[in-house]
Design a protein around this motif. Sequence first.
Motif, short mmCIF file in Angstrom:
data_model
loop_
_atom_site.label_atom_id
_atom_site.label_comp_id
_atom_site.label_asym_id
_atom_site.label_seq_id
_atom_site.Cartn_x
_atom_site.Cartn_y
_atom_site.Cartn_z
N UNK A 169 -7.06 81.50 4.41
CA UNK A 169 -8.02 82.49 4.90
C UNK A 169 -7.24 83.51 5.71
N UNK A 170 -7.53 84.80 5.52
CA UNK A 170 -6.77 85.79 6.28
C UNK A 170 -7.51 87.12 6.38
N UNK A 171 -7.20 87.88 7.45
CA UNK A 171 -7.71 89.24 7.52
C UNK A 171 -6.94 90.11 6.53
N UNK A 172 -7.62 91.11 5.93
CA UNK A 172 -6.94 92.01 5.01
C UNK A 172 -7.12 93.48 5.38
N UNK A 173 -8.02 93.79 6.30
CA UNK A 173 -8.23 95.19 6.69
C UNK A 173 -8.91 95.23 8.06
N UNK A 194 -10.24 87.60 3.58
CA UNK A 194 -10.06 87.05 2.24
C UNK A 194 -9.94 85.53 2.34
N UNK A 195 -10.51 84.86 1.34
CA UNK A 195 -10.35 83.43 1.17
C UNK A 195 -9.86 83.19 -0.25
N UNK A 196 -9.06 82.16 -0.42
CA UNK A 196 -8.50 81.83 -1.72
C UNK A 196 -9.11 80.51 -2.20
N UNK A 197 -9.76 80.56 -3.38
CA UNK A 197 -10.50 79.40 -3.89
C UNK A 197 -10.13 79.17 -5.35
N UNK A 218 -16.22 92.20 -2.02
CA UNK A 218 -15.98 93.54 -2.55
C UNK A 218 -14.98 93.52 -3.70
N UNK A 219 -14.23 92.46 -3.81
CA UNK A 219 -13.27 92.32 -4.90
C UNK A 219 -12.92 90.84 -5.02
N UNK A 220 -12.52 90.43 -6.21
CA UNK A 220 -12.19 89.02 -6.42
C UNK A 220 -11.12 88.90 -7.50
N UNK A 221 -9.90 89.36 -7.20
CA UNK A 221 -8.84 89.23 -8.20
C UNK A 221 -8.43 87.77 -8.38
N UNK A 222 -8.11 87.41 -9.61
CA UNK A 222 -7.60 86.07 -9.90
C UNK A 222 -6.12 86.20 -10.20
N UNK A 223 -5.34 85.54 -9.40
CA UNK A 223 -3.90 85.53 -9.58
C UNK A 223 -3.44 84.08 -9.56
N UNK A 245 -8.95 85.24 -5.20
CA UNK A 245 -8.96 85.72 -3.82
C UNK A 245 -10.25 86.52 -3.63
N UNK A 246 -11.19 85.91 -2.91
CA UNK A 246 -12.44 86.60 -2.62
C UNK A 246 -12.23 87.46 -1.38
N UNK A 247 -12.22 88.78 -1.58
CA UNK A 247 -12.08 89.70 -0.46
C UNK A 247 -13.47 90.15 -0.05
#
Length: 186
Positions: free
Chosen positions: A42-46, A53-56, A129-134, A139-141
């Motif tokens: 979990x981390x701040x991004x802006x 953001x959280x990574x699931x 607002x965004x959810x890129x999969x890497x 990463x749910x932002x």
Amino acid sequence: MSCMAKRAIDVARITGLVNHGPTVLASCHHEGTNNIITLAWCMPVSIEPPMMAISVAPARFSHDLIAGSGEFVINVPGSELLPAVWFCGTRSGRDVDKFGGAGLTAGAAASVGAPIVNECFAHIECEVVDAPSEGDHTVFMGKVVSGSVETDAFDGHLRLVEPFHTLHHLGGSRFLSSSGEVLQAK
């Protein structure tokens, strides 16, 4: 400081070098179902706008709930909640009601449909607002739309006040309290 000797580290274990942020309980709700997922990522991004953001992993039950609802709450548990944190991180919401099983209470959030975890001392409500999969995670932002904290817990300047302590995952069932105490989940 002089240059110190270095050693290679297995890249599969590299996240342990930077994974010192607090372990959180992300709560979500979609189509009548509440769930909680324990997360160390979990981390701040802006700062402006405020975003987290959280990574699931897509295999997790909460992944589809968050993707479907477009929102989540980051709940910050105190170290006394280690048994509930461990329960929520070692069971699937497909099989068990994590609120009931962990002895936690779902409360109404101020701005989103996902519940807060009442027993946690802080809550950050987010809209995706965004959810890129890497790689193997999404990463749910989320844009922060509301937040709350126990009145006496936070001085407003990046410092928690006694007796509030966060949990930090050390790997396996070991955690470190921000008090400095190493804790073993059971």
